[in-house]
Design a protein around this motif. Structure first.
Motif, PDB file in Angstrom:
ATOM      1  N   TRP A 130      -6.666   5.326   0.348  1.00  9.91           N
ATOM      2  CA  TRP A 130      -6.849   3.874   0.320  1.00  9.91           C
ATOM      3  C   TRP A 130      -8.174   3.530   0.986  1.00  9.91           C
ATOM      4  N   MET A 154       0.837  -1.178   0.000  1.00  9.77           N
ATOM      5  CA  MET A 154       0.000   0.000   0.000  1.00  9.77           C
ATOM      6  C   MET A 154       0.882   1.242   0.000  1.00  9.77           C
ATOM      7  N   THR A 165     -10.081  -8.066   2.912  1.00 10.86           N
ATOM      8  CA  THR A 165     -10.624  -9.412   2.818  1.00 10.86           C
ATOM      9  C   THR A 165     -12.128  -9.351   3.024  1.00 10.86           C
ATOM     10  N   VAL A 223     -12.052  -2.065  -4.198  1.00 14.19           N
ATOM     11  CA  VAL A 223     -10.882  -1.940  -3.328  1.00 14.19           C
ATOM     12  C   VAL A 223      -9.834  -1.124  -4.061  1.00 14.19           C
ATOM     13  N   TYR A 260     -12.043   0.931   0.649  1.00 12.99           N
ATOM     14  CA  TYR A 260     -12.923   0.086  -0.146  1.00 12.99           C
ATOM     15  C   TYR A 260     -14.293   0.736  -0.255  1.00 12.99           C
ATOM     16  N   ALA A 304      -5.193  -0.913  -1.187  1.00 18.50           N
ATOM     17  CA  ALA A 304      -5.295  -1.515   0.148  1.00 18.50           C
ATOM     18  C   ALA A 304      -5.464  -3.022   0.014  1.00 18.50           C
ATOM     19  N   ASP A 305      -5.221  -3.729   1.103  1.00 19.47           N
ATOM     20  CA  ASP A 305      -5.518  -5.147   1.193  1.00 19.47           C
ATOM     21  C   ASP A 305      -6.785  -5.288   2.024  1.00 19.47           C
TER      22      ASP A 305
END
Length: 136
Positions: free
Chosen positions: A9, A1, A125, A119, A11, A122-123
């Motif tokens: 960043w 990121m 889940t 998204v 979602y 960023a990561d």
């Protein structure tokens, strides 16, 4: 990121969305942050394809780095309510635009549309999805 100065960043969650092959159209809640001398909330409501079309008070959603449960409730063919962790409700928001706006129109109804997850930088889940039709 990349969290360097000025970068953002996060979602987005959307309802009543469609994809034309070149851009998205529909309602979107952007859950985001931007580095302005430190991480600052930059949450917004959007009518895609415009970005950040409508600002949202940053205190409306929890901004900690944690796990969240989001519920998107579409009702009456023209509104959406989003709820975070069964407590903080956002909305109801209109899914369609009024006549005479200079922005591109949203769908008149949500038949044949979908739910979007976006998204960026960023990561994230996503897990435990469920969709159910509520009684009218």
């Amino acid at each position: 990121m990349d969290d360097s100065q000025g970068m953002g960043w996060g979602y987005g969650l959307g309802a009543c969305n469609s994809w034309t092959g070149s851009e998205a159209q529909g309602f979107n809640l952007q859950y985001a942050f931007v580095n302005e001398s430190g991480a600052s909330p930059n949450h917004s409501r959007q009518h895609l394809p415009e970005k950040n079309a409508t600002d949202m008070p940053v205190g409306d959603v929890d901004s900690s780095s944690d796990t969240y449960v989001w519920t998107i409730r579409y009702q009456d063919e023209d509104t959406v309510t989003l709820t975070q962790n069964e407590g903080i409700s956002l909305g109801p928001y209109p899914l369609t635009r009024g006549e005479g706006t200079s922005r591109s129109p949203l769908p008149r109804d949500c038949r044949g549309k979908g739910v979007f997850l976006r998204v960026f930088n960023a990561d994230v889940t996503f897990s435990d999805f469920s969709i159910e039709q509520l009684a009218a």
